[in-house]
Each structure stands twice: as C-alpha cells, then as structure tokens.
Design an enzyme around this catalytic site. Structure first.
Site, PDB file in Angstrom:
ATOM      1  N   CYS A 115      -6.778 -19.895   6.355  1.00 48.56           N
ATOM      2  CA  CYS A 115      -6.227 -20.049   5.458  1.00 48.56           C
ATOM      3  C   CYS A 115      -7.086 -20.933   4.151  1.00 48.56           C
ATOM      4  O   CYS A 115      -6.697 -21.114   2.630  1.00 48.56           O
ATOM      5  CB  CYS A 115      -4.963 -21.302   5.116  1.00 48.56           C
ATOM      6  SG  CYS A 115      -3.812 -20.268   6.529  1.00 48.56           S
ATOM      7  N   HIS A 252      -3.449 -25.555  -1.131  1.00 52.11           N
ATOM      8  CA  HIS A 252      -3.230 -24.879  -0.553  1.00 52.11           C
ATOM      9  C   HIS A 252      -1.342 -24.849  -0.106  1.00 52.11           C
ATOM     10  O   HIS A 252      -1.442 -25.619   0.478  1.00 52.11           O
ATOM     11  CB  HIS A 252      -3.792 -24.551   1.122  1.00 52.11           C
ATOM     12  CG  HIS A 252      -3.513 -23.692   2.243  1.00 52.11           C
ATOM     13  ND1 HIS A 252      -3.137 -22.177   1.743  1.00 52.11           N
ATOM     14  CD2 HIS A 252      -3.069 -23.803   3.549  1.00 52.11           C
ATOM     15  CE1 HIS A 252      -2.579 -21.491   2.623  1.00 52.11           C
ATOM     16  NE2 HIS A 252      -2.397 -22.473   3.728  1.00 52.11           N
ATOM     17  N   ASN A 282       4.139 -19.715   3.398  1.00 55.62           N
ATOM     18  CA  ASN A 282       2.407 -19.780   3.323  1.00 55.62           C
ATOM     19  C   ASN A 282       1.765 -18.557   3.326  1.00 55.62           C
ATOM     20  O   ASN A 282       1.719 -17.453   4.626  1.00 55.62           O
ATOM     21  CB  ASN A 282       2.001 -20.614   4.895  1.00 55.62           C
ATOM     22  CG  ASN A 282       0.673 -20.688   5.484  1.00 55.62           C
ATOM     23  OD1 ASN A 282      -0.231 -19.874   4.216  1.00 55.62           O
ATOM     24  ND2 ASN A 282       0.258 -21.425   6.406  1.00 55.62           N
TER      25      ASN A 282
HETATM   26  N1  ACO Z   1      13.690 -24.390  13.727  1.00 50.45           N
HETATM   27  C1  ACO Z   1      14.073 -25.352  14.883  1.00 50.45           C
HETATM   28  N2  ACO Z   1      13.354 -26.306  15.205  1.00 50.45           N
HETATM   29  C2  ACO Z   1      12.335 -26.111  14.695  1.00 50.45           C
HETATM   30  C3  ACO Z   1      12.281 -24.742  14.367  1.00 50.45           C
HETATM   31  C4  ACO Z   1      12.125 -23.806  13.685  1.00 50.45           C
HETATM   32  N3  ACO Z   1      11.861 -23.211  13.373  1.00 50.45           N
HETATM   33  N4  ACO Z   1      10.486 -25.025  14.589  1.00 50.45           N
HETATM   34  C5  ACO Z   1      10.107 -25.878  15.678  1.00 50.45           C
HETATM   35  N5  ACO Z   1      11.427 -26.918  15.258  1.00 50.45           N
HETATM   36  C6  ACO Z   1      11.559 -28.119  16.375  1.00 50.45           C
HETATM   37  C7  ACO Z   1      10.838 -28.139  17.670  1.00 50.45           C
HETATM   38  O1  ACO Z   1      10.840 -27.486  18.293  1.00 50.45           O
HETATM   39  C8  ACO Z   1      10.826 -29.629  17.682  1.00 50.45           C
HETATM   40  O2  ACO Z   1      11.551 -29.286  18.750  1.00 50.45           O
HETATM   41  P1  ACO Z   1      11.326 -31.265  20.105  1.00 50.45           P
HETATM   42  O3  ACO Z   1      11.558 -32.297  19.877  1.00 50.45           O
HETATM   43  O4  ACO Z   1      13.087 -30.601  20.596  1.00 50.45           O
HETATM   44  O5  ACO Z   1      10.690 -30.056  20.471  1.00 50.45           O
HETATM   45  C9  ACO Z   1      11.168 -30.221  16.923  1.00 50.45           C
HETATM   46  O6  ACO Z   1      10.869 -29.040  16.042  1.00 50.45           O
HETATM   47  C10 ACO Z   1      10.097 -30.976  15.629  1.00 50.45           C
HETATM   48  O7  ACO Z   1       8.728 -30.090  16.115  1.00 50.45           O
HETATM   49  P2  ACO Z   1       7.013 -30.204  15.490  1.00 50.45           P
HETATM   50  O8  ACO Z   1       6.334 -29.377  15.400  1.00 50.45           O
HETATM   51  O9  ACO Z   1       6.783 -32.063  15.466  1.00 50.45           O
HETATM   52  O10 ACO Z   1       7.483 -30.854  13.556  1.00 50.45           O
HETATM   53  P3  ACO Z   1       7.042 -30.621  12.287  1.00 50.45           P
HETATM   54  O11 ACO Z   1       7.675 -31.697  11.668  1.00 50.45           O
HETATM   55  O12 ACO Z   1       5.838 -31.475  12.765  1.00 50.45           O
HETATM   56  O13 ACO Z   1       6.513 -29.021  11.850  1.00 50.45           O
HETATM   57  C11 ACO Z   1       5.385 -27.771  11.067  1.00 50.45           C
HETATM   58  C12 ACO Z   1       6.228 -28.634  12.124  1.00 50.45           C
HETATM   59  C13 ACO Z   1       6.206 -27.129  10.167  1.00 50.45           C
HETATM   60  C14 ACO Z   1       4.802 -26.430  12.156  1.00 50.45           C
HETATM   61  C15 ACO Z   1       4.434 -28.546  10.443  1.00 50.45           C
HETATM   62  O14 ACO Z   1       4.204 -29.202  11.874  1.00 50.45           O
HETATM   63  C16 ACO Z   1       3.375 -27.358   9.638  1.00 50.45           C
HETATM   64  O15 ACO Z   1       3.387 -26.963   8.581  1.00 50.45           O
HETATM   65  N6  ACO Z   1       2.470 -28.476  10.341  1.00 50.45           N
HETATM   66  C17 ACO Z   1       1.091 -27.367   9.969  1.00 50.45           C
HETATM   67  C18 ACO Z   1       1.124 -26.232   9.787  1.00 50.45           C
HETATM   68  C19 ACO Z   1      -0.428 -25.525   8.827  1.00 50.45           C
HETATM   69  O16 ACO Z   1      -0.740 -26.545   7.722  1.00 50.45           O
HETATM   70  N7  ACO Z   1      -0.822 -24.344   8.738  1.00 50.45           N
HETATM   71  C20 ACO Z   1      -1.962 -24.443   7.749  1.00 50.45           C
HETATM   72  C21 ACO Z   1      -2.885 -23.696   8.512  1.00 50.45           C
HETATM   73  S1  ACO Z   1      -2.087 -21.437   9.065  1.00 50.45           S
HETATM   74  C22 ACO Z   1      -3.647 -20.910   8.772  1.00 50.45           C
HETATM   75  O17 ACO Z   1      -4.500 -20.913   8.805  1.00 50.45           O
HETATM   76  C23 ACO Z   1      -3.076 -19.558   9.294  1.00 50.45           C
END
Ligand code: ACO
Length: 325
Positions: A115, A252, A282
């Site tokens: 990314c 980004h 993304n």
């Molecule tokens: N729908 C419903 N629930 C979900 C989903 C979904 N699509 N995905 C995860 N959950 C659940 C999880 O299983 C978890 O459930 P649990 O509490 O029962 O275990 C709960 O939601 C919370 O999960 P978290 O991972 O803590 O959610 P978070 O608020 O952190 O959001 C996300 C997840 C969106 C992926 C976030 O962490 C994020 O954006 N991270 C950074 C991603 C990023 O920046 N990538 C950039 C680089 S990408 C690259 O280089 C290719």
C-alpha cells in the site's frame, strides 16, 4: 541560480465498471453494511472484469494522465508501476503498460511496497529525474486486489478494491526560485520484522501459487497511525515546513478511522483531507494516485497548493511526500 525540481503535470485514474456495495457480502459471509461502514468508512468498491488485468487498468490511467499533461507517449523516458498484483511473475507490469502506450525507448520497472508503493515509486522517480537519469516519468499505482482475496475471510475481503491512478512527473528548472513548485521532500521506511501482520500466503519461491491476503488488522491499525504521523513529521522537517501550511492531505485510503486519527494528531483539519475510500475501498498502491486524480478533476487543487501524502503497507513499508501543485 536554478534548482531542478520534479513537477506533476498530469493526473489520471481508471476504475472498473463493476461497483460492489457492502450488501454484496451479506449473502456469503457474516457481516453487514452497518459494520463495514462504521469500522472502515467504506460503502462500495470496484472489481475488475475477468478480461481486465492490472496492466489494462494502469494503461487507461496512464493514457488519461498523459493526455492531461500535454505529452505524447514518446516523450516519456521512465515508467514506474507500484503494484503487488502484477499481471505475471515477470515481465513487469510497467513494461506491459510501456508497450501498451507504444513507447519503445527509455525504461520501465515495477516497485513492490504494497500500500506504500506509490509513495516509494514517486520518491524513486523524483530521485532518478534529479540525478539526470530520466526527464519525464509516468508514475502509476495499479492493483487488482480482488484476485488475492479469500472470500471466506470477512476480516479482509470487504476492505479492498481494484483500480489505477497515474501522474506525469517532469523535470523543471526553477530559475532564481521564481516558481516554488514540485516535489519538496520524500521520506521512506521499512521494517521487515512485521512481515507476519500483513502478507500474502503464497508466492513463486514458496508455494508456487498466488496465495491470499492475510492481515492482523488491529495490529496494522496500531502501527499505521504512529508511523504515518512520524514519517509526516520527518518529511515536514526535511522541507522546513509546518503542518499548518498544508493545503491538502491526500492519504492512503485504508480506513477512515486511520485517516482521521493520523490527520488529527498532525493538526490537519478534516476539510483539508481528500477521502475517496467510501466509493473505492482500499485500492492499495493505487489509492493515492486515484485520490490525486479525483481531487484534481474536481478542481480542488490550485497552483502552488502544498500537498501531503502518506501511506503504510505490508512489509511493513511506509513513507510520505510533500509537493507543491
Ligand atoms: N463483519 C462483521 N464483523 C467483523 C468483520 C466483518 N467484515 N470483520 C471482523 N469482524 C469482527 C471480528 O471478528 C471481531 O469479532 P470478535 O470481537 O468476536 O473477535 C470484531 O469484528 C472486531 O474486530 P477487529 O479486528 O478488532 O475490528 P477493528 O475495529 O480493528 O476493524 C479493520 C478491523 C477494519 C481491519 C481495522 O483493524 C483496520 O482497518 N486495520 C488496518 C488495515 C490497514 O490499514 N491496512 C493497510 C494496509 S493494507 C496493505 O498494505 C495491503
């Protein structure tokens, strides 16, 4: 006295026709439009058709940027493509786009910093032009992340989309500082200790397969905010500029909460931040050039505006650049 700078003279982007709303995922994984919207800010993303590839998306973005810059393909002597979803293991996507444009001179290569790829590509193009190794560059971010999604993994498949963005970067001799334009500073970092928090579980030399994207989202999130802020502080220091002078931030587009948190720590008001991920998701290395192109097409940037971009991705790799429009 003259100073050699690299100036953006054209932008372009291309998004595939197929728009995929959050509701699409509700049929096959346990998720909801409400969860995706509140946790990520994403509402829709675009997926490439089966006959489209990363190079075909990148070619369309490049043609648009080239036309807007007023250059002909043969004027370009450097093509750099930032991508992690190359058409083939080799040759590079950059040579495919170079050939698609009918360019048979100069040189073309890919950069892989996930990314953060477009930031790395722009920094390299800037350095090559300033070293006299090129004079007019096409710098492209192009991705088909839909091809490396595990459709059973709700934590990743909802996040990514396909698309391409491109800029034309040209050398410009600023005589007596008459015009203060172009790339002012760049800042790049990587740290391979974090390879296991964001990676693809296949590859030529390991599984001999393409593999699927795997991510520990919460950990990436934690690194993202602090590293984007630190890199931005460093790039501002290099250019001797204060964050209050920034006219536009073009970050980004991974997650609206990362964007809000990083820009808030940098004291950049949200009305100066370009956000496109609601529509595009993304698009990895394509997200910054797509956002630059969308904002430019809307007439947001005035000549002389100070623009900041920063990105982080797998590796981890991260960095930032500052340019004057
Ligand atoms: N729908 C419903 N629930 C979900 C989903 C979904 N699509 N995905 C995860 N959950 C659940 C999880 O299983 C978890 O459930 P649990 O509490 O029962 O275990 C709960 O939601 C919370 O999960 P978290 O991972 O803590 O959610 P978070 O608020 O952190 O959001 C996300 C997840 C969106 C992926 C976030 O962490 C994020 O954006 N991270 C950074 C991603 C990023 O920046 N990538 C950039 C680089 S990408 C690259 O280089 C290719």
């Amino acid at each position: 006295m003259s100073t050699l700078r690299t100036v953006v003279t054209g932008t372009g982007h291309y998004l595939p026709k197929r728009v995929v709303p959050n509701s699409y995922f509700e049929d096959f994984i346990d998720t909801s439009d409400e969860w995706i919207t509140t946790r990520t800010g994403i509402k829709t993303r675009y997926y490439a058709a089966s006959d489209e590839t990363t190079s075909s998306l990148g070619l369309k973005a490049a043609e648009s940027a080239l036309a807007k810059s007023g250059n002909k393909p043969e004027d370009i002597d450097l093509v750099i493509v930032a991508t992690s979803t190359s058409d083939h293991t080799f040759p590079s996507t950059a040579t495919q786009i170079q050939s698609g444009l009918g360019i048979t001179t100069g040189y073309a290569f890919d950069i892989q910093a996930v990314c953060a790829g477009f930031v790395f590509a722009l920094a390299n193009a800037n350095a090559l032009i300033k070293a006299g190794e090129a004079s007019k560059a096409l710098v492209i971010g192009a991705e088909t992340f839909s091809r490396i999604m595990d459709w059973e993994d709700r934590t990743t498949c909802i996040l990514f989309g396909d698309g391409a963005g491109a800029i034309v970067l040209e050398s410009d001799n600023m005589v007596n500082g008459s015009q203060d334009r172009g790339v002012l500073a760049t800042d790049l970092h990587s740290d391979g200790r974090f390879k296991d928090i964001l990676y693809v579980d296949g590859g030529v030399s390991t599984t001999k397969t393409t593999g699927y994207l795997r991510m520990k989202g919460r950990e990436v999130f934690r690194h993202a905010v602090s590293k984007l802020v630190t890199s931005t502080e460093q790039v501002l220091n290099k250019a001797n500029i204060k964050s209050s002078e920034i006219d536009w931030a073009v970050p980004h587009q991974a997650n609206v909460r990362i964007i809000q948190s990083a820009t808030q720590k940098l004291n950049i008001p949200l009305d100066k931040v370009i956000v496109t991920l609601e529509q595009h998701g993304n698009t990895s290395a394509a997200s910054i050039p797509i956002s630059l192109s969308v904002a430019s097409d809307k007439g947001k940037f005035k000549k002389g505006d100070l623009i900041l971009s920063h990105a982080i991705g797998g590796g981890l790799c991260w960095g930032s650049f500052l340019l004057r429009w």
